[in-house]
Design an enzyme around this catalytic site. Structure first.
Site, PDB file in Angstrom:
ATOM      1  N   ASN A 207       0.576  -1.220  -0.192  1.00 46.72           N
ATOM      2  CA  ASN A 207       0.029   0.088   0.524  1.00 46.72           C
ATOM      3  C   ASN A 207       0.587   1.289  -0.067  1.00 46.72           C
ATOM      4  OD1 ASN A 207      -1.974  -2.235   0.459  1.00 46.72           O
ATOM      5  ND2 ASN A 207      -2.385  -1.715   2.614  1.00 46.72           N
ATOM      6  N   VAL A 208       0.628   2.140  -0.624  1.00 47.29           N
ATOM      7  CA  VAL A 208       0.822   3.328  -0.358  1.00 47.29           C
ATOM      8  C   VAL A 208       0.947   4.774  -0.132  1.00 47.29           C
ATOM      9  CG1 VAL A 208       1.824   3.015  -3.096  1.00 47.29           C
ATOM     10  CG2 VAL A 208       0.449   3.674  -3.069  1.00 47.29           C
TER      11      VAL A 208
ATOM     12  N   HIS B 219       5.594  -0.878  -2.434  1.00 52.29           N
ATOM     13  CA  HIS B 219       5.710  -0.121  -3.374  1.00 52.29           C
ATOM     14  C   HIS B 219       5.790   1.392  -3.808  1.00 52.29           C
ATOM     15  CE1 HIS B 219       3.156  -3.359  -4.840  1.00 52.29           C
ATOM     16  NE2 HIS B 219       4.659  -4.039  -5.008  1.00 52.29           N
TER      17      HIS B 219
ATOM     18  N   GLY C  58      -5.234  -8.840   3.219  1.00 51.87           N
ATOM     19  CA  GLY C  58      -5.814  -7.906   2.351  1.00 51.87           C
ATOM     20  C   GLY C  58      -5.349  -8.270   0.854  1.00 51.87           C
ATOM     21  N   THR C  59      -4.260  -9.003   0.846  1.00 54.62           N
ATOM     22  CA  THR C  59      -3.888  -8.705  -0.887  1.00 54.62           C
ATOM     23  C   THR C  59      -4.593 -10.359  -2.217  1.00 54.62           C
ATOM     24  OG1 THR C  59      -1.533  -8.574  -2.325  1.00 54.62           O
ATOM     25  CG2 THR C  59      -1.666 -10.104  -0.605  1.00 54.62           C
TER      26      THR C  59
ATOM     27  N   ASN D 269      -8.666 -13.156   4.367  1.00 53.01           N
ATOM     28  CA  ASN D 269      -9.019 -11.814   3.235  1.00 53.01           C
ATOM     29  C   ASN D 269     -10.789 -12.414   3.189  1.00 53.01           C
ATOM     30  OD1 ASN D 269      -9.573 -11.533   0.201  1.00 53.01           O
ATOM     31  ND2 ASN D 269      -7.114 -11.287   0.359  1.00 53.01           N
TER      32      ASN D 269
HETATM   33  N1  APR Z   1     -10.408  -7.144   4.674  1.00 55.27           N
HETATM   34  C1  APR Z   1      -9.690  -7.781   3.757  1.00 55.27           C
HETATM   35  N2  APR Z   1      -8.837  -8.033   2.558  1.00 55.27           N
HETATM   36  C2  APR Z   1      -9.924  -7.396   1.650  1.00 55.27           C
HETATM   37  C3  APR Z   1     -11.237  -6.740   2.139  1.00 55.27           C
HETATM   38  C4  APR Z   1     -10.829  -7.273   4.333  1.00 55.27           C
HETATM   39  N3  APR Z   1     -11.988  -5.935   4.355  1.00 55.27           N
HETATM   40  N4  APR Z   1     -11.449  -6.221   1.172  1.00 55.27           N
HETATM   41  C5  APR Z   1     -11.499  -6.801   0.378  1.00 55.27           C
HETATM   42  N5  APR Z   1     -10.480  -7.903   0.372  1.00 55.27           N
HETATM   43  C6  APR Z   1      -9.158  -8.667  -0.616  1.00 55.27           C
HETATM   44  C7  APR Z   1     -10.027  -8.617  -1.778  1.00 55.27           C
HETATM   45  O1  APR Z   1     -10.545 -10.080  -1.615  1.00 55.27           O
HETATM   46  C8  APR Z   1      -8.813  -8.373  -2.637  1.00 55.27           C
HETATM   47  O2  APR Z   1      -8.422  -9.777  -2.370  1.00 55.27           O
HETATM   48  O3  APR Z   1      -8.536  -7.478   0.038  1.00 55.27           O
HETATM   49  C9  APR Z   1      -7.571  -8.012  -2.029  1.00 55.27           C
HETATM   50  C10 APR Z   1      -6.988  -6.415  -2.493  1.00 55.27           C
HETATM   51  O4  APR Z   1      -6.989  -6.931  -3.981  1.00 55.27           O
HETATM   52  P1  APR Z   1      -6.429  -6.019  -4.756  1.00 55.27           P
HETATM   53  O5  APR Z   1      -7.121  -4.451  -5.464  1.00 55.27           O
HETATM   54  O6  APR Z   1      -4.913  -6.375  -5.707  1.00 55.27           O
HETATM   55  O7  APR Z   1      -5.123  -5.251  -4.002  1.00 55.27           O
HETATM   56  P2  APR Z   1      -3.719  -5.260  -3.551  1.00 55.27           P
HETATM   57  O8  APR Z   1      -3.338  -6.903  -3.034  1.00 55.27           O
HETATM   58  O9  APR Z   1      -3.478  -4.197  -3.055  1.00 55.27           O
HETATM   59  O10 APR Z   1      -3.036  -4.735  -4.870  1.00 55.27           O
HETATM   60  C11 APR Z   1      -1.470  -5.164  -5.309  1.00 55.27           C
HETATM   61  O11 APR Z   1      -1.087  -4.496  -7.200  1.00 55.27           O
HETATM   62  O12 APR Z   1      -2.704  -2.452  -8.202  1.00 55.27           O
HETATM   63  C12 APR Z   1      -1.353  -3.085  -7.815  1.00 55.27           C
HETATM   64  O13 APR Z   1       0.297  -1.557  -6.252  1.00 55.27           O
HETATM   65  C13 APR Z   1      -1.052  -1.777  -7.314  1.00 55.27           C
HETATM   66  O14 APR Z   1       0.052  -2.306  -4.324  1.00 55.27           O
HETATM   67  C14 APR Z   1      -0.949  -2.903  -5.487  1.00 55.27           C
HETATM   68  C15 APR Z   1      -0.889  -3.964  -5.891  1.00 55.27           C
END
Ligand code: APR
Length: 247
Positions: free
Chosen positions: A101-102, A118, A186-187, A212
């Site tokens: 996260n940024v 990032h 949460g990824t 997640n």
């Molecule tokens: N608690 C935990 N997880 C959650 C929640 C919650 N309340 N709500 C949603 N999620 C989950 C979703 O199911 C999903 O798997 O959070 C995740 C978000 O995924 P992305 O939007 O893909 O975010 P992220 O994994 O951080 O993306 C990675 O991709 O866009 C680039 O550089 C950007 O750092 C980012 C990277």
């Protein structure tokens, strides 16, 4: 049976713990995620501005997009999941938080042993002289903000396809290898090299726990994958681990 027993973990301040977070941990603070329901791309203004941003990333258009995000995040507060990780850092002697996260919310919640894989939207970087400048105030007086050397700054954020700071990456891999407990929160685990880190930890013998609401490509490899929201599950998980340590 408590979580610690289920994981076969003896919880003590000496346990080596690493947490990897993604946008999902900040969703309950009001910061949109990137993929799936609640994503930033459901917001037409965000999409319009994002489409105008681009290399060399130090243009007015790029900063209009980042100022939109900075404005939104400036109204968001860390949630109970961010604070739980800051508490864990104070308890475990060897704790590292690696975030994709940024948004700066982990630092706002008090996390210090933190690797921002990032980068951060709250800093600018000069492609000319390499200076990194804190930009905590939004809205910025002028777009793009200027480096003291006179050149326009870019957000200090790693864009797709750009290299991650090798020092940060090396520290993240090293900690993942040594971890005894690795939390993945949460990824969507679709972006590398972040998504490799839990696997490196598991290879090194770590117990891995995912939080997640949805399954991810990492789910099958996890010692435990909890379908739930970070702000609700993580504080409870931390409480259970701590009570098992206190015996
Ligand atoms: N608690 C935990 N997880 C959650 C929640 C919650 N309340 N709500 C949603 N999620 C989950 C979703 O199911 C999903 O798997 O959070 C995740 C978000 O995924 P992305 O939007 O893909 O975010 P992220 O994994 O951080 O993306 C990675 O991709 O866009 C680039 O550089 C950007 O750092 C980012 C990277």
């Amino acid at each position: 049976m408590g979580i610690a027993e289920e994981l076969g973990l003896r919880v003590s301040p000496g346990l080596r713990v690493v947490a990897l977070t993604g946008a999902g941990i900040s969703l309950e603070s009001g910061v949109p995620i990137f993929r799936g329901k609640g994503s930033m791309w459901e917001i037409p203004e965000a999409r319009r501005l994002a489409e105008r941003a681009g290399p060399p990333w130090n243009t007015r258009e790029t900063w209009e997009y980042y100022e939109w995000r900075r404005g939104l995040v400036s109204r968001c507060k860390p949630n109970r999941a961010h604070y739980a990780l800051a508490e864990m850092e104070r308890y475990f002697e060897d704790f590292l938080l690696i975030t994709q996260n940024v948004d700066g919310l982990h630092a706002k919640a008090g996390s210090r042993r933190l690797l921002e894989l990032h980068g951060s939207m709250w800093r600018g970087r000069c492609i000319e002289c390499g200076r990194v400048i804190d930009l905590p105030e939004t809205p910025l007086k002028a777009l793009p903000p200027l480096c003291p050397c006179g050149r326009p700054l870019r957000p200090d954020v790693v864009q797709f396809g750009e290299p991650i700071d090798p020092v940060v990456l090396d520290a993240a891999f090293k900690a993942s290898k040594k971890a005894e407990l690795f939390l993945v929160i949460g990824t969507s685990a679709v972006v590398h090299p972040a998504a490799q880190m839990p696997l490196i930890a598991i290879e090194g013998g770590a117990r891995a726990v995912e939080i997640n609401p949805n399954a991810t490509p990492l789910t099958p490899f996890m010692s435990l994958s909890i379908r739930g929201r970070a702000a609700e599950v993580l504080p409870r998980l931390w409480e259970e681990l701590l009570s098992s340590a206190l015996g």
